[in-house]
Structures are given as C-alpha cells and as structure tokens.
Design a protein around this motif. Structure first.
Motif, PDB file in Angstrom:
ATOM      1  N   ILE A   1      -5.887  33.014  48.759  1.00  0.00           N
ATOM      2  CA  ILE A   1      -5.531  32.897  50.169  1.00  0.00           C
ATOM      3  C   ILE A   1      -4.049  32.562  50.267  1.00  0.00           C
ATOM      4  O   ILE A   1      -3.560  31.646  49.598  1.00  0.00           O
ATOM      5  N   GLY A   2      -3.331  33.314  51.089  1.00  0.00           N
ATOM      6  CA  GLY A   2      -1.914  33.086  51.315  1.00  0.00           C
ATOM      7  C   GLY A   2      -1.318  34.276  52.042  1.00  0.00           C
ATOM      8  O   GLY A   2      -1.932  35.346  52.109  1.00  0.00           O
ATOM      9  N   ARG A   3      -0.121  34.101  52.563  1.00  0.00           N
ATOM     10  CA  ARG A   3       0.572  35.225  53.204  1.00  0.00           C
ATOM     11  C   ARG A   3       1.318  36.028  52.154  1.00  0.00           C
ATOM     12  O   ARG A   3       1.876  35.464  51.218  1.00  0.00           O
TER      13      ARG A   3
ATOM     14  N   VAL B   1      -3.671  29.695  47.418  1.00  0.00           N
ATOM     15  CA  VAL B   1      -4.862  28.868  47.217  1.00  0.00           C
ATOM     16  C   VAL B   1      -5.949  29.757  46.628  1.00  0.00           C
ATOM     17  O   VAL B   1      -6.310  30.779  47.213  1.00  0.00           O
ATOM     18  N   TRP B   2      -6.423  29.389  45.459  1.00  0.00           N
ATOM     19  CA  TRP B   2      -7.544  30.085  44.832  1.00  0.00           C
ATOM     20  C   TRP B   2      -8.790  29.238  45.037  1.00  0.00           C
ATOM     21  O   TRP B   2      -8.807  28.049  44.709  1.00  0.00           O
ATOM     22  N   ALA B   3      -9.826  29.846  45.577  1.00  0.00           N
ATOM     23  CA  ALA B   3     -11.070  29.135  45.854  1.00  0.00           C
ATOM     24  C   ALA B   3     -12.237  29.822  45.146  1.00  0.00           C
ATOM     25  O   ALA B   3     -12.427  31.034  45.285  1.00  0.00           O
ATOM     26  N   VAL B   4     -12.986  29.046  44.388  1.00  0.00           N
ATOM     27  CA  VAL B   4     -14.202  29.517  43.724  1.00  0.00           C
ATOM     28  C   VAL B   4     -15.324  28.591  44.200  1.00  0.00           C
ATOM     29  O   VAL B   4     -15.526  27.514  43.640  1.00  0.00           O
ATOM     30  N   PRO B   5     -16.049  28.998  45.233  1.00  0.00           N
ATOM     31  CA  PRO B   5     -17.075  28.110  45.777  1.00  0.00           C
ATOM     32  C   PRO B   5     -18.233  27.822  44.825  1.00  0.00           C
ATOM     33  O   PRO B   5     -18.827  26.753  44.884  1.00  0.00           O
TER      34      PRO B   5
ATOM     35  N   ILE C   1     -11.661  26.952  52.905  1.00  0.00           N
ATOM     36  CA  ILE C   1     -11.333  28.355  53.185  1.00  0.00           C
ATOM     37  C   ILE C   1     -11.301  28.589  54.690  1.00  0.00           C
ATOM     38  O   ILE C   1     -10.358  29.194  55.221  1.00  0.00           O
ATOM     39  N   ALA C   2     -12.321  28.111  55.389  1.00  0.00           N
ATOM     40  CA  ALA C   2     -12.391  28.307  56.841  1.00  0.00           C
ATOM     41  C   ALA C   2     -11.177  27.714  57.536  1.00  0.00           C
ATOM     42  O   ALA C   2     -10.602  28.336  58.436  1.00  0.00           O
ATOM     43  N   GLN C   3     -10.770  26.532  57.123  1.00  0.00           N
ATOM     44  CA  GLN C   3      -9.610  25.914  57.762  1.00  0.00           C
ATOM     45  C   GLN C   3      -8.352  26.755  57.548  1.00  0.00           C
ATOM     46  O   GLN C   3      -7.556  26.945  58.464  1.00  0.00           O
ATOM     47  N   LEU C   4      -8.180  27.272  56.352  1.00  0.00           N
ATOM     48  CA  LEU C   4      -6.991  28.095  56.084  1.00  0.00           C
ATOM     49  C   LEU C   4      -7.008  29.402  56.862  1.00  0.00           C
ATOM     50  O   LEU C   4      -5.959  29.883  57.310  1.00  0.00           O
TER      51      LEU C   4
ATOM     52  N   GLU D   1      -5.177  40.477  55.499  1.00  0.00           N
ATOM     53  CA  GLU D   1      -3.756  40.166  55.354  1.00  0.00           C
ATOM     54  C   GLU D   1      -3.524  38.812  54.681  1.00  0.00           C
ATOM     55  O   GLU D   1      -2.418  38.531  54.242  1.00  0.00           O
ATOM     56  N   LEU D   2      -4.570  37.988  54.604  1.00  0.00           N
ATOM     57  CA  LEU D   2      -4.436  36.644  54.024  1.00  0.00           C
ATOM     58  C   LEU D   2      -5.257  36.445  52.752  1.00  0.00           C
ATOM     59  O   LEU D   2      -5.126  35.400  52.108  1.00  0.00           O
ATOM     60  N   THR D   3      -6.102  37.397  52.410  1.00  0.00           N
ATOM     61  CA  THR D   3      -7.042  37.159  51.311  1.00  0.00           C
ATOM     62  C   THR D   3      -7.049  38.284  50.284  1.00  0.00           C
ATOM     63  O   THR D   3      -6.711  39.430  50.578  1.00  0.00           O
ATOM     64  N   ARG D   4      -7.443  37.895  49.105  1.00  0.00           N
ATOM     65  CA  ARG D   4      -7.774  38.846  48.040  1.00  0.00           C
ATOM     66  C   ARG D   4      -9.056  38.316  47.409  1.00  0.00           C
ATOM     67  O   ARG D   4      -9.107  37.163  46.974  1.00  0.00           O
TER      68      ARG D   4
END
Length: 170
Positions: free
Chosen positions: A41-43, A96-100, A75-78, A20-23
C-alpha cells in the motif's frame, strides 16, 4: 471472524477499488495448499521501491483471531481515510506491506475443525495424510534468527508441543 477465503476476497476487493494505492501479490502457499497474500500500500508503487517499508502481519498462530482483524483495520484506515493528512504522509513516504494471514492452515483448522488446534501450521509429522491436533510447527518459533538458541526455554523440540520450533529453522 474471517477464514482465509474471506480474507482473500476482502483483499481482492480492496485492490479492485484502490488499484492506484495497492499491489496484491500471492507470496506463497501453505503446507495444505492455501495461498498466502500480501498487499503493498502506497502512492506511486514501484517494483523496486526505495521508500522505507512498514510490515504488518497477523495470524502467525491461527487461533489468534484478532490479529487478522488488526491487520485488516490498518489496511482499511490507509485506503479509506481520504483527506487525512497523517494517512496522506504515510501513503506518500512509505510502502506498507500487509499480510493478514501468515498461517492460513492454522486459521482454517481453528475456525472450521476444532478450537483445540490452530496454533501451528499443517505439517503432517506422521505422514498419514491428515492433520492431527498436535501436528505442525509453531511458525513464530521457526524463524532463522537465533533459532533454538534458548533451548527448551523459548521453544520446544518435541513435535507434540504447541511451541514446537521445527526440525530446522525456516
């Protein structure tokens, strides 16, 4: 520290736990064929979301291991801060887009081959089918914006340099 396969497994797990929070998207692949993943990440994520975007990335240089950990911590915090008003505001108002791992080839080479490599990607300059220690492009110096504008002061044109910017931008 985590190699590219471990990071992929973590992202896939988080996506399964928080659909529900990620793609999770594969946004490309490296020179050596490794997948590059991004997590939005977002609603209430939408394909053409018009909310402001925050971009977090790590491992431009595969030998900078902590940068991967910083992105995973964000990411974990979000995803895991249930009831935190500040995190709730971020999830409601931003994507929030995250590319580790931007440079999976460099990360893999640094962790699994030699600590004397990994800054650059896996471009095979001499076309011998293997990655030489000094081969590759420093991805952080290969962006199109003002590419090479500082000459040899900000990057290098010599392929053997760890700061090699590539033959052309991007």
């Amino acid at each position: 520290y985590k190699n590219p396969a471990m990071v992929q497994a973590i992202l896939e797990t988080w996506h399964k736990l928080h659909p529900e929070l990620t793609r999770l998207e594969k946004i490309g692949h490296s020179r050596e064929g490794r997948s590059i993943f991004a997590m939005a990440i977002g609603r209430h994520l939408e394909a053409d979301d018009d909310r402001p975007t925050v971009f977090i990335n790590g491992a431009h240089h595969g030998n900078e291991l902590l940068s991967v950990e910083f992105v995973l911590d964000h990411i974990a915090q979000l995803l895991e801060s249930k009831g935190d008003e500040r995190v709730d505001r971020w999830l409601d108002n931003f994507v929030v887009w995250a590319v580790p791992v931007v440079n999976p080839d460099g990360l893999e080479a640094f962790l699994e081959v030699s600590a004397r490599t990994g800054r650059k990607n896996g471009e095979d300059h001499n076309h011998d089918g293997s990655r030489g220690r000094l081969e590759g492009v420093d991805l952080n110096r290969n962006y199109p914006f003002r590419w090479g504008s500082l000459g040899e002061a900000g990057s290098r044109s010599r392929k053997s340099s760890v700061y090699y910017r590539g033959e052309k931008a991007g």
